[in-house]
Design a protein around this motif. Structure first.
Motif: not given
Length: 332
Positions: A64-79
């Motif tokens: 899981a990847m979370t943020t409290v910054d409304s201007g940041f849109d996280p994404y995750l990739s697994l390799y």
């Protein structure tokens, strides 16, 4: 980089004409930071875009990847090994947060998580946790509203069938190892008396499925190639299960002849994954991709099919076609 060797970098933008203008090309070595199962870390992607962890075959993890910054849109990739992308997600964690839930590690190896978007100074929290399965009892069903894991107690030599409605991607994990991966339905003889874990991955844009887990009674009858048709007795409310050894055959033709009505056929590979099915045609033709013992489930297509029937299998020459895979990945 998937392997040692010489790599080529193409600096020409697709569709653009060659240019004589000077440019600067920078090559930087990126060493992933480390994260362990059960750990949560905080960082900006500008400082730590990659995280490595050691995984065990059959382990199920939530990333899981979370943020409290409304201007940041996280994404995750697994390799995984050879830098092959195994999973990615942008918004499944709610609002703009990212989540890869109930991912099964198929090999004991080092895995790499990419935390994006790249180059941001916004802080994010990345957590890697062992997935906590919900409890599921045999001969029951449960609504599934998000991808997840479900644990049940099984017995050695118990025949178990699993499917969802509508279909979803299923996997089965036994004691310390992955048993079945990427199948819309599973039929298998359990090989231990211990907890097993069923994993459900919902299709894209699916909000809910119903997971059904059943024991199959009545035993497993044996079939063999080049033998006279075997007799069966179809019940209106329960399926019959037959097994046969591939005996070196490349493919199989299965024919059933009910006294009345039509029968449905489902063929499962030696691991328990569904290969193919035939609804109401009384005939099935399939390649046999691996050596071993196959299971065949026979169901009544309608209530009229209840009653006696015969079943026969014949070897056929069926060449397996090319396997599908994503660009840059290897087939299974």
């Amino acid at each position: 980089l998937p392997a040692k060797g010489r790599y080529l970098v193409n600096t020409l933008r697709p569709g653009a004409a060659p240019s004589t203008a000077p440019y600067t090309l920078t090559l930087t070595t990126v060493m992933p930071s480390t994260i362990g199962v059960g750990q949560t870390v905080t960082s900006p992607t500008q400082g730590n875009p990659y995280w490595a962890f050691s995984g065990q075959a059959g382990q199920i993890v939530d990333i899981a990847m979370t943020t409290v910054d409304s201007g940041f849109d996280p994404y995750l990739s697994l390799y995984g090994a050879r830098a092959i992308k195994l999973a990615e997600n942008g918004d499944s964690g709610g609002t703009y947060n990212a989540l890869i839930p109930a991912f099964i590690l198929t090999r004991t190896a080092t895995y790499t998580i990419e935390a994006g978007g790249a180059g941001s100074i916004a802080l994010y929290q990345l957590s890697l946790a062992a997935s906590q399965p919900l409890t599921l009892t045999l001969d029951s069903s449960i609504p599934v509203t998000r991808s997840g894991a479900f644990r049940f107690s099984g017995q050695d030599d118990q025949l178990v069938a699993m499917h969802t409605d509508p279909p979803a991607d299923l996997a089965l994990v036994g004691p310390g190892r992955l048993l079945v991966e990427h199948s819309p339905a599973i039929l298998t003889l359990l090989d231990a008396s211990s907890p097993f874990t069923a994993v459900v991955h919902l299709p894209v844009n699916a909000y809910s499925v119903t997971l059904r887990l059943d024991t199959v009674s009545g035993g497993v009858a044996q079939l063999a190639f080049n033998q006279p048709p075997a007799p069966g007795q179809m019940q209106a409310t329960s399926p019959d299960v037959w097994s046969f050894l591939d005996a070196g055959a490349k493919g199989v033709e299965i024919a059933v002849k009910p006294a009345a009505g039509r029968l449905d056929l489902e063929l499962y590979d030696p691991g328990g994954a569904l290969i193919t099915s035939a609804d109401g045609t009384n005939r099935l033709l399939s390649a046999l991709p691996t050596a071993g013992t196959y299971l065949l489930m026979v169901r009544p297509h309608t209530a009229a099919a209840a009653g006696p029937y015969t079943i026969e299998i014949k070897p056929v020459d069926v060449e397996q076609g090319p396997q599908a895979c994503l660009l840059g990945q290897l087939p299974d």
